[in-house]
Scaffold this active site. Sequence first.
Site, mmCIF file in Angstrom:
data_model
loop_
_atom_site.group_PDB
_atom_site.id
_atom_site.type_symbol
_atom_site.label_atom_id
_atom_site.label_comp_id
_atom_site.label_asym_id
_atom_site.label_seq_id
_atom_site.Cartn_x
_atom_site.Cartn_y
_atom_site.Cartn_z
ATOM 1 N N SER A 91 36.275 34.416 42.132
ATOM 2 C CA SER A 91 35.694 33.235 41.489
ATOM 3 C C SER A 91 34.821 33.690 40.334
ATOM 4 O O SER A 91 33.831 34.411 40.530
ATOM 5 C CB SER A 91 34.835 32.451 42.484
ATOM 6 O OG SER A 91 33.994 31.560 41.764
ATOM 7 N N HIS B 88 40.092 32.418 40.068
ATOM 8 C CA HIS B 88 39.594 31.145 40.605
ATOM 9 C C HIS B 88 38.500 30.595 39.690
ATOM 10 O O HIS B 88 37.509 31.278 39.402
ATOM 11 C CB HIS B 88 39.049 31.379 42.012
ATOM 12 C CG HIS B 88 38.633 30.138 42.740
ATOM 13 N ND1 HIS B 88 39.524 29.319 43.396
ATOM 14 C CD2 HIS B 88 37.415 29.571 42.917
ATOM 15 C CE1 HIS B 88 38.879 28.310 43.961
ATOM 16 N NE2 HIS B 88 37.589 28.424 43.675
ATOM 17 N N ASP C 191 35.822 27.584 39.090
ATOM 18 C CA ASP C 191 35.079 26.504 39.745
ATOM 19 C C ASP C 191 34.519 25.548 38.707
ATOM 20 O O ASP C 191 33.645 25.907 37.912
ATOM 21 C CB ASP C 191 33.941 27.095 40.580
ATOM 22 C CG ASP C 191 34.460 27.753 41.843
ATOM 23 O OD1 ASP C 191 35.191 27.081 42.591
ATOM 24 O OD2 ASP C 191 34.152 28.936 42.068
ATOM 25 N N MET D 138 32.468 22.157 38.089
ATOM 26 C CA MET D 138 31.486 21.287 38.767
ATOM 27 C C MET D 138 30.870 20.321 37.763
ATOM 28 O O MET D 138 30.624 20.690 36.616
ATOM 29 C CB MET D 138 30.385 22.136 39.394
ATOM 30 C CG MET D 138 30.897 23.208 40.343
ATOM 31 S SD MET D 138 29.550 24.040 41.163
ATOM 32 C CE MET D 138 30.448 25.356 42.013
ATOM 33 N N HIS E 83 39.674 24.892 40.573
ATOM 34 C CA HIS E 83 39.079 24.138 41.687
ATOM 35 C C HIS E 83 38.153 23.079 41.088
ATOM 36 O O HIS E 83 37.063 23.392 40.608
ATOM 37 C CB HIS E 83 38.308 25.139 42.580
ATOM 38 C CG HIS E 83 37.595 24.516 43.728
ATOM 39 N ND1 HIS E 83 36.693 25.227 44.504
ATOM 40 C CD2 HIS E 83 37.644 23.267 44.263
ATOM 41 C CE1 HIS E 83 36.221 24.441 45.453
ATOM 42 N NE2 HIS E 83 36.758 23.248 45.328
ATOM 43 N N MET F 257 35.639 20.237 41.253
ATOM 44 C CA MET F 257 34.622 19.573 42.077
ATOM 45 C C MET F 257 33.996 18.497 41.198
ATOM 46 O O MET F 257 32.817 18.564 40.815
ATOM 47 C CB MET F 257 33.587 20.598 42.560
ATOM 48 C CG MET F 257 34.144 21.533 43.628
ATOM 49 S SD MET F 257 33.209 23.044 43.838
ATOM 50 C CE MET F 257 34.004 24.071 42.592
ATOM 51 N N MET G 100 36.869 24.948 52.307
ATOM 52 C CA MET G 100 35.535 25.378 51.891
ATOM 53 C C MET G 100 34.790 25.910 53.116
ATOM 54 O O MET G 100 34.659 25.212 54.124
ATOM 55 C CB MET G 100 34.744 24.200 51.305
ATOM 56 C CG MET G 100 35.265 23.640 49.989
ATOM 57 S SD MET G 100 35.281 24.792 48.612
ATOM 58 C CE MET G 100 33.598 25.379 48.581
ATOM 59 N N GLY H 165 27.607 29.567 44.205
ATOM 60 C CA GLY H 165 28.085 30.832 44.724
ATOM 61 C C GLY H 165 26.978 31.483 45.554
ATOM 62 O O GLY H 165 25.831 31.032 45.552
ATOM 63 N N ASP I 225 37.367 29.551 50.727
ATOM 64 C CA ASP I 225 36.465 29.661 49.579
ATOM 65 C C ASP I 225 35.011 29.491 50.017
ATOM 66 O O ASP I 225 34.632 28.426 50.505
ATOM 67 C CB ASP I 225 36.842 28.550 48.580
ATOM 68 C CG ASP I 225 36.038 28.608 47.289
ATOM 69 O OD1 ASP I 225 35.262 29.555 47.090
ATOM 70 O OD2 ASP I 225 36.214 27.678 46.470
ATOM 71 N N SER J 142 30.666 36.383 44.605
ATOM 72 C CA SER J 142 29.643 37.434 44.610
ATOM 73 C C SER J 142 30.164 38.746 45.184
ATOM 74 O O SER J 142 29.726 39.818 44.763
ATOM 75 C CB SER J 142 28.394 36.952 45.357
ATOM 76 O OG SER J 142 28.720 36.175 46.464
HETATM 77 C C1 DX5 Z 1 31.490 27.007 45.637
HETATM 78 C C2 DX5 Z 1 32.689 27.569 44.926
HETATM 79 C C3 DX5 Z 1 33.093 28.954 45.369
HETATM 80 C C4 DX5 Z 1 32.008 29.969 45.243
HETATM 81 C C5 DX5 Z 1 32.437 31.289 45.812
HETATM 82 O O1 DX5 Z 1 31.353 25.647 45.342
HETATM 83 O O2 DX5 Z 1 33.816 26.740 45.133
HETATM 84 O O3 DX5 Z 1 34.264 29.364 44.697
HETATM 85 O O4 DX5 Z 1 31.614 30.142 43.938
HETATM 86 O O5 DX5 Z 1 31.394 32.180 45.616
HETATM 87 P P1 DX5 Z 1 30.911 33.155 46.770
HETATM 88 O O6 DX5 Z 1 32.088 34.014 47.107
HETATM 89 O O7 DX5 Z 1 29.790 33.901 46.165
HETATM 90 O O8 DX5 Z 1 30.499 32.305 47.943
HETATM 91 ZN ZN ZN Z 2 35.941 27.345 44.445
#
Ligand code: DX5
Ligand code: ZN
Length: 217
Positions: free
Chosen positions: A8, A33, A35, A37, A66, A68, A137, A144, A175, A198
């Site tokens: 991600s 990936h 994200d 938002m 992804h 959101m 999820m 993250g 995820d 991370s």
């Molecule tokens: C959270 C995201 C994830 C997240 C994953 O809303 O969809 O993709 O960033 O990050 P880590 O692996 O650090 O949890």
């Molecule tokens: Zn994600």
Amino acid sequence: MKTLIAPSILSADFAALGDEVRAIDAAGADWVHVDVMDGHYVPNITIGAGVVKALRRVTTKPLDVHLMISPVDAFIPAFSDAGADIITFHPEATPHPHRTAQLIRSLGKKVGVSLNPGSPISLLDYLWDEIDLILVMSVNPGFGGQAFIDAVLPKIAALRLEISKRGRPIYLEVDGGVTKNNAADVVAAGADVLVAGSAVFTGKAADYAANIKALRG
Ligand code: DX5
Ligand code: ZN
């Protein structure tokens, strides 16, 4: 079956995003990936279709987008045009999930549906024929670096069983909070795609290959 790793980019250095994506590509990432938002469906704002379009120029790996965002339908064509390969939405973020799935498919993209930690599998009822990927999820979406929620493991196992009953391939992606310490448990439960932010973007670019390898077990 080989476990796919989808780093991600939320945990990447945004000031050097192109280089970061080139680095994970070279380090063996299977998918990238992304994200997205909106500060409305989830309490954080990240990036839009323009960034996806820019990243499309730096990698040929599948872009796993992804979303959101709510309502989501109006934004889907832009992410499709930008070069997304997989477009995942949250069924709670759209009044007509079946229509959203049809829209993604009509654009020639793979359809992903995401289940939050508190969301039941029954949200997928009557959508199964439209789905190419289920994104489970294992943290609440928005940030993250959160801790993996163990209560999601039985849901992954139940989904693997459901998928095995269907006659077509459906990816089971997990995820949130995935690390080298829990990746084997997540795969044992039935996941075949691991998202990790991370855990991959830690250390320097030269470390990313080892970080990805550690997730494969
Ligand atoms: C959270 C995201 C994830 C997240 C994953 O809303 O969809 O993709 O960033 O990050 P880590 O692996 O650090 O949890
Ligand atoms: Zn994600």
